[in-house]
Design a protein around this motif. Structure first.
Motif, PDB file in Angstrom:
ATOM      1  N   THR A  32      17.451   5.752   0.528  1.00 25.82           N
ATOM      2  CA  THR A  32      18.326   6.651  -0.236  1.00 25.82           C
ATOM      3  C   THR A  32      17.493   7.691  -0.969  1.00 25.82           C
ATOM      4  O   THR A  32      17.811   8.885  -0.957  1.00 25.82           O
ATOM      5  CB  THR A  32      19.206   5.851  -1.211  1.00 25.82           C
ATOM      6  OG1 THR A  32      20.027   4.962  -0.463  1.00 25.82           O
ATOM      7  CG2 THR A  32      20.083   6.770  -2.048  1.00 25.82           C
ATOM      8  N   GLY A  33      16.417   7.241  -1.588  1.00 27.81           N
ATOM      9  CA  GLY A  33      15.517   8.161  -2.284  1.00 27.81           C
ATOM     10  C   GLY A  33      14.855   9.138  -1.332  1.00 27.81           C
ATOM     11  O   GLY A  33      14.715  10.329  -1.633  1.00 27.81           O
ATOM     12  N   GLN A  93       9.924  -2.433   4.408  1.00 28.34           N
ATOM     13  CA  GLN A  93      10.859  -3.261   3.641  1.00 28.34           C
ATOM     14  C   GLN A  93      11.980  -3.788   4.534  1.00 28.34           C
ATOM     15  O   GLN A  93      12.372  -4.947   4.425  1.00 28.34           O
ATOM     16  CB  GLN A  93      11.421  -2.453   2.472  1.00 28.34           C
ATOM     17  CG  GLN A  93      10.383  -2.154   1.412  1.00 28.34           C
ATOM     18  CD  GLN A  93      10.808  -1.087   0.437  1.00 28.34           C
ATOM     19  OE1 GLN A  93      11.622  -0.204   0.745  1.00 28.34           O
ATOM     20  NE2 GLN A  93      10.257  -1.140  -0.765  1.00 28.34           N
ATOM     21  N   GLU A  94      12.476  -2.944   5.408  1.00 26.12           N
ATOM     22  CA  GLU A  94      13.530  -3.369   6.328  1.00 26.12           C
ATOM     23  C   GLU A  94      13.021  -4.492   7.234  1.00 26.12           C
ATOM     24  O   GLU A  94      13.706  -5.502   7.450  1.00 26.12           O
ATOM     25  CB  GLU A  94      14.005  -2.181   7.168  1.00 26.12           C
ATOM     26  CG  GLU A  94      15.091  -2.539   8.149  1.00 26.12           C
ATOM     27  CD  GLU A  94      15.508  -1.364   9.007  1.00 26.12           C
ATOM     28  OE1 GLU A  94      16.697  -1.276   9.312  1.00 26.12           O
ATOM     29  OE2 GLU A  94      14.645  -0.544   9.380  1.00 26.12           O
ATOM     30  N   THR A  95      11.816  -4.337   7.760  1.00 31.48           N
ATOM     31  CA  THR A  95      11.226  -5.351   8.624  1.00 31.48           C
ATOM     32  C   THR A  95      11.047  -6.671   7.889  1.00 31.48           C
ATOM     33  O   THR A  95      11.236  -7.747   8.458  1.00 31.48           O
ATOM     34  CB  THR A  95       9.867  -4.863   9.169  1.00 31.48           C
ATOM     35  OG1 THR A  95      10.086  -3.654   9.905  1.00 31.48           O
ATOM     36  CG2 THR A  95       9.220  -5.892  10.075  1.00 31.48           C
ATOM     37  N   ARG A 106       0.830  -1.215   0.000  1.00 31.12           N
ATOM     38  CA  ARG A 106       0.000   0.000   0.000  1.00 31.12           C
ATOM     39  C   ARG A 106       0.863   1.263   0.000  1.00 31.12           C
ATOM     40  O   ARG A 106       0.563   2.222  -0.700  1.00 31.12           O
ATOM     41  CB  ARG A 106      -0.949   0.028   1.197  1.00 31.12           C
ATOM     42  CG  ARG A 106      -1.987  -1.057   1.278  1.00 31.12           C
ATOM     43  CD  ARG A 106      -2.918  -1.129   0.085  1.00 31.12           C
ATOM     44  NE  ARG A 106      -4.056  -1.983   0.282  1.00 31.12           N
ATOM     45  CZ  ARG A 106      -4.052  -3.287   0.499  1.00 31.12           C
ATOM     46  NH1 ARG A 106      -2.912  -3.936   0.599  1.00 31.12           N
ATOM     47  NH2 ARG A 106      -5.165  -3.961   0.632  1.00 31.12           N
ATOM     48  N   PHE A 107       1.942   1.271   0.799  1.00 30.42           N
ATOM     49  CA  PHE A 107       2.826   2.441   0.803  1.00 30.42           C
ATOM     50  C   PHE A 107       3.476   2.632  -0.567  1.00 30.42           C
ATOM     51  O   PHE A 107       3.567   3.762  -1.053  1.00 30.42           O
ATOM     52  CB  PHE A 107       3.906   2.328   1.886  1.00 30.42           C
ATOM     53  CG  PHE A 107       3.433   2.651   3.270  1.00 30.42           C
ATOM     54  CD1 PHE A 107       2.786   3.849   3.551  1.00 30.42           C
ATOM     55  CD2 PHE A 107       3.647   1.760   4.315  1.00 30.42           C
ATOM     56  CE1 PHE A 107       2.354   4.153   4.839  1.00 30.42           C
ATOM     57  CE2 PHE A 107       3.228   2.055   5.598  1.00 30.42           C
ATOM     58  CZ  PHE A 107       2.575   3.250   5.868  1.00 30.42           C
ATOM     59  N   ALA A 108       3.911   1.549  -1.190  1.00 29.70           N
ATOM     60  CA  ALA A 108       4.522   1.648  -2.521  1.00 29.70           C
ATOM     61  C   ALA A 108       3.507   2.190  -3.529  1.00 29.70           C
ATOM     62  O   ALA A 108       3.841   3.043  -4.358  1.00 29.70           O
ATOM     63  CB  ALA A 108       5.047   0.290  -2.968  1.00 29.70           C
ATOM     64  N   LYS A 111      15.718  -3.265  -1.394  1.00 30.56           N
ATOM     65  CA  LYS A 111      14.592  -2.345  -1.597  1.00 30.56           C
ATOM     66  C   LYS A 111      14.609  -1.245  -0.534  1.00 30.56           C
ATOM     67  O   LYS A 111      14.390  -0.078  -0.842  1.00 30.56           O
ATOM     68  CB  LYS A 111      13.256  -3.090  -1.526  1.00 30.56           C
ATOM     69  CG  LYS A 111      12.894  -3.871  -2.749  1.00 30.56           C
ATOM     70  CD  LYS A 111      11.489  -4.455  -2.567  1.00 30.56           C
ATOM     71  CE  LYS A 111      10.992  -5.162  -3.784  1.00 30.56           C
ATOM     72  NZ  LYS A 111       9.621  -5.671  -3.581  1.00 30.56           N
ATOM     73  N   ALA A 112      14.843  -1.639   0.719  1.00 30.84           N
ATOM     74  CA  ALA A 112      14.884  -0.656   1.805  1.00 30.84           C
ATOM     75  C   ALA A 112      15.990   0.366   1.571  1.00 30.84           C
ATOM     76  O   ALA A 112      15.788   1.575   1.751  1.00 30.84           O
ATOM     77  CB  ALA A 112      15.070  -1.352   3.149  1.00 30.84           C
TER      78      ALA A 112
END
Length: 123
Positions: A103-104, A89-91, A64-66, A97-98
């Protein structure tokens, strides 16, 4: 419907109960299904993602966030969505991806209050 979702989201934040986040997530989903082109669809999608994240449904929250970041790149919620996308993504141990998301995020929003919260390994 947005107001119902927001009210239920507020209740969930107070109680911290997954069942309350679930009610709010469903209300936002219903609003999105009935009124996908509404001026409030972006806010509903963001809040739906937040509910999923808070109830530890990280895979659904990540999706959903993406979706939010892609569909609403100029929203007032995009920076927060990008940060939350990176944390989901980290979780989920989606390290590459994280890293790209964080970075973005730091590049696009260098003055954002959450920049200092980005894990050092991603900066």
């Amino acid at each position: 419907m947005l107001n119902l979702g927001i009210a239920q989201f507020g209740q969930a934040q107070k109680s911290g109960q997954d069942q309350d986040y679930s009610k709010a997530e469903k209300a936002f989903g219903l609003m999105l299904a009935k009124f996908p082109a509404s001026d409030y669809a972006g806010r509903a999608l963001f809040n739906q993602a937040e509910c999923l994240y808070q109830s530890k449904q990280f895979d659904k929250a990540e999706t959903r966030f993406a979706d939010f970041v892609q569909r609403y790149p100029d929203s007032e919620f995009t920076a927060d969505a990008m940060y939350s996308l990176g944390t989901a993504q980290e979780t989920l141990k989606q390290t590459q991806k994280a890293a790209a998301t964080f970075t973005g995020f730091v590049s696009k929003y260098p003055q954002h209050k959450l920049v200092t919260e980005v894990p050092v390994s991603y900066t």
